[in-house]
Motif scaffolding. Structure first.
Motif, PDB file in Angstrom:
ATOM      1  N   HIS A  42       0.798  -1.225   0.000  1.00  0.00           N
ATOM      2  CA  HIS A  42       0.000   0.000   0.000  1.00  0.00           C
ATOM      3  C   HIS A  42       0.831   1.276   0.000  1.00  0.00           C
ATOM      4  O   HIS A  42       2.003   1.278   0.372  1.00  0.00           O
ATOM      5  CB  HIS A  42      -0.959  -0.005   1.195  1.00  0.00           C
ATOM      6  N   MET A  50       1.395   5.974   8.519  1.00  0.00           N
ATOM      7  CA  MET A  50       2.103   4.792   8.026  1.00  0.00           C
ATOM      8  C   MET A  50       2.675   5.052   6.638  1.00  0.00           C
ATOM      9  O   MET A  50       1.959   5.504   5.749  1.00  0.00           O
ATOM     10  CB  MET A  50       1.109   3.621   7.967  1.00  0.00           C
ATOM     11  N   MET A  53       4.222   0.425   2.358  1.00  0.00           N
ATOM     12  CA  MET A  53       4.827  -0.858   2.769  1.00  0.00           C
ATOM     13  C   MET A  53       3.908  -2.008   2.339  1.00  0.00           C
ATOM     14  O   MET A  53       2.815  -1.779   1.817  1.00  0.00           O
ATOM     15  CB  MET A  53       4.989  -0.908   4.286  1.00  0.00           C
ATOM     16  N   MET A  55       2.008  -5.229   4.128  1.00  0.00           N
ATOM     17  CA  MET A  55       1.704  -5.805   5.440  1.00  0.00           C
ATOM     18  C   MET A  55       0.319  -6.449   5.444  1.00  0.00           C
ATOM     19  O   MET A  55      -0.503  -6.210   4.568  1.00  0.00           O
ATOM     20  CB  MET A  55       1.761  -4.728   6.531  1.00  0.00           C
ATOM     21  N   TYR A  57      -3.372  -7.122   7.131  1.00  0.00           N
ATOM     22  CA  TYR A  57      -4.396  -6.426   7.906  1.00  0.00           C
ATOM     23  C   TYR A  57      -5.510  -7.382   8.276  1.00  0.00           C
ATOM     24  O   TYR A  57      -5.823  -8.300   7.525  1.00  0.00           O
ATOM     25  CB  TYR A  57      -5.044  -5.313   7.068  1.00  0.00           C
TER      26      TYR A  57
END
Ligand SMILES: [Cu+2]
Length: 94
Positions: A42, A50, A53, A55, A57
């Motif tokens: 994203h 943020m 990166m 990641m 969710y």
């Protein structure tokens, strides 16, 4: 009936949070339907401070994972709920 005002307050708070969360661009790299999780590459998420990166969710509702697949470009909203980064809205990018 005592619980109703609490429910309404929670609903109002979540609606407010939804309205405030900006839309973020991302790409789906992994989907875990059983675990209710999605991994996104994203861009910056300003409301969570943020940087870009990749990641995983949590998703607020399993239905959010319907209609998206690995490799899809998506637009989403994310919030911190009970200490977990959580996707609250998710749709394929037009
Ligand atoms: Cu992130």
């Amino acid at each position: 009936m005592k619980k109703l005002p609490i429910l309404l307050a929670a609903l109002a708070a979540s609606t407010l949070a939804l309205a405030q969360a900006p839309t973020v661009n991302g790409e789906v790299t992994k989907i875990d339907k059983a675990g209710g999780r999605i991994t996104l590459k994203h861009g910056e998420i300003k409301n969570l401070s943020m940087p870009p990166m990749t990641m995983a969710y949590r998703v607020r509702s399993p239905q959010l994972l319907e209609g998206v697949a690995v490799g899809d470009r998506v637009r989403f909203e994310a919030e911190r709920i009970d200490g977990n980064f959580t996707i609250t809205a998710l749709a394929k990018a037009p």
